[in-house]
Design an enzyme around this catalytic site. Sequence first.
Site, PDB file in Angstrom:
ATOM      1  N   GLN A  78      -4.573  -1.474   9.688  1.00 24.12           N
ATOM      2  CA  GLN A  78      -4.468  -2.790   9.058  1.00 24.12           C
ATOM      3  C   GLN A  78      -5.099  -3.859   9.968  1.00 24.12           C
ATOM      4  O   GLN A  78      -4.755  -3.963  11.142  1.00 24.12           O
ATOM      5  CB  GLN A  78      -2.984  -3.115   8.779  1.00 24.12           C
ATOM      6  CG  GLN A  78      -2.768  -4.415   8.049  1.00 24.12           C
ATOM      7  CD  GLN A  78      -3.347  -4.418   6.633  1.00 24.12           C
ATOM      8  OE1 GLN A  78      -3.210  -3.456   5.886  1.00 24.12           O
ATOM      9  NE2 GLN A  78      -4.005  -5.512   6.270  1.00 24.12           N
ATOM     10  N   ASP A  83     -10.902   2.899   4.394  1.00 21.31           N
ATOM     11  CA  ASP A  83     -11.332   1.503   4.235  1.00 21.31           C
ATOM     12  C   ASP A  83     -12.857   1.416   4.081  1.00 21.31           C
ATOM     13  O   ASP A  83     -13.384   0.391   3.643  1.00 21.31           O
ATOM     14  CB  ASP A  83     -10.912   0.678   5.465  1.00 21.31           C
ATOM     15  CG  ASP A  83      -9.676  -0.173   5.190  1.00 21.31           C
ATOM     16  OD1 ASP A  83      -9.408  -0.450   4.007  1.00 21.31           O
ATOM     17  OD2 ASP A  83      -9.010  -0.563   6.160  1.00 21.31           O
ATOM     18  N   LYS A  87       0.847  -1.208   0.000  1.00 15.19           N
ATOM     19  CA  LYS A  87       0.000   0.000   0.000  1.00 15.19           C
ATOM     20  C   LYS A  87       0.875   1.247   0.000  1.00 15.19           C
ATOM     21  O   LYS A  87       0.623   2.198  -0.729  1.00 15.19           O
ATOM     22  CB  LYS A  87      -0.928  -0.013   1.225  1.00 15.19           C
ATOM     23  CG  LYS A  87      -2.046  -1.034   1.106  1.00 15.19           C
ATOM     24  CD  LYS A  87      -2.765  -1.274   2.423  1.00 15.19           C
ATOM     25  CE  LYS A  87      -3.765  -2.426   2.270  1.00 15.19           C
ATOM     26  NZ  LYS A  87      -4.404  -2.811   3.522  1.00 15.19           N
TER      27      LYS A  87
END
Length: 298
Positions: free
Chosen positions: A97, A120, A53
Amino acid sequence: MAIIIDGKKIANDLCKKLSQKINILKVEHNIFPCLKVILVGSNPASQVYVRNKQKKAESVGINSETVVFSDNLSEDELIEKISELNKERFVHGILVQLPLPNHISASRVINTVSVEKDVDGFHDENVGRLVKGERNCLIPCTPKGSLDLIKLVESNLSGKNAVVIGRSNIVGKPMFHLLLQENCTVTILHSQSKDLAEYCSKADIVVAAVGKPNFVQKNWIKEGAIVIDVGINSVNIGGKPKLVGDVDFDGVKEKVKAITPVPGGVGPMTIAFLMINTVIAACLQGKVDAYDFVSSGL
Ligand code: NDP
């Protein structure tokens, strides 16, 4: 012959176009998109995801930093760090994460991230906006990327039968809502569902997000269907680890209109849409119409 959907190339093309938009944001709006990724612990898979990422962010012109904490970080300490980042004006996106260590409530952490920085799309408020079909909200990256791939094969999904296998909050459920918004008739299957093959055999679109190698079999799938394989499973073949999806790719590809490979299908799209979400978040905070700015021309 089935179209083997090249998610890697499509994601790269998207990122090139996004990079041009990021330049416009910087030059014309003085907005420098910035993503902070938080990693707690040393899960090897998470370390790889986070590294990928960060690399992609740098390549498209997004400022990105990964903040790493040890496994024994307390939930309150993590909440405090997120609250600090929420207040930092130059930080547009915050990604925590997953999975988090067991002693930390993922739900509390996710809902601490400010709604506008939730790249997200997991915050309860963004989930609600997705369910209501609102514009300008942050939608989970994997289902959004999967829908993009489907629409490249078939632009009008109205009236299509779609089956989503898996009902997780990060893939299956948002996928269900996105397909519903496209006017599909959507069925969602899970571990307690019966007659999976029968549902799949009527589907024009099948999205598999189960986490079981070779789960979806050739004889389940209708001729000419579009099959999106979200699964990522590590299997041992001839003593070597190999990544495979949830679909029996070699069998299924013989009868479908289009199918995504694993790797190189949905995975790269997930990262591309994280970049897009970071730019949407930057627009939302910079009072630029995110929907018009980001959607047009991508
Ligand atoms: P989860 O484990 O959270 O969810 C799996 C889903 O599959 C659950 O809803 C479960 O049902 C369902 N399921 C399990 N067994 C069966 C069965 N026998 N029949 C029907 N349904 C079943 O996984 P995720 O949604 O997080 O991920 C799914 C897969 O996608 C994984 O392989 C993951 O690695 C991959 N993934 C890939 C991404 C990418 O970028 N390509 C991103 C995210 C995930 P129930 O709810 O009843 O337990």
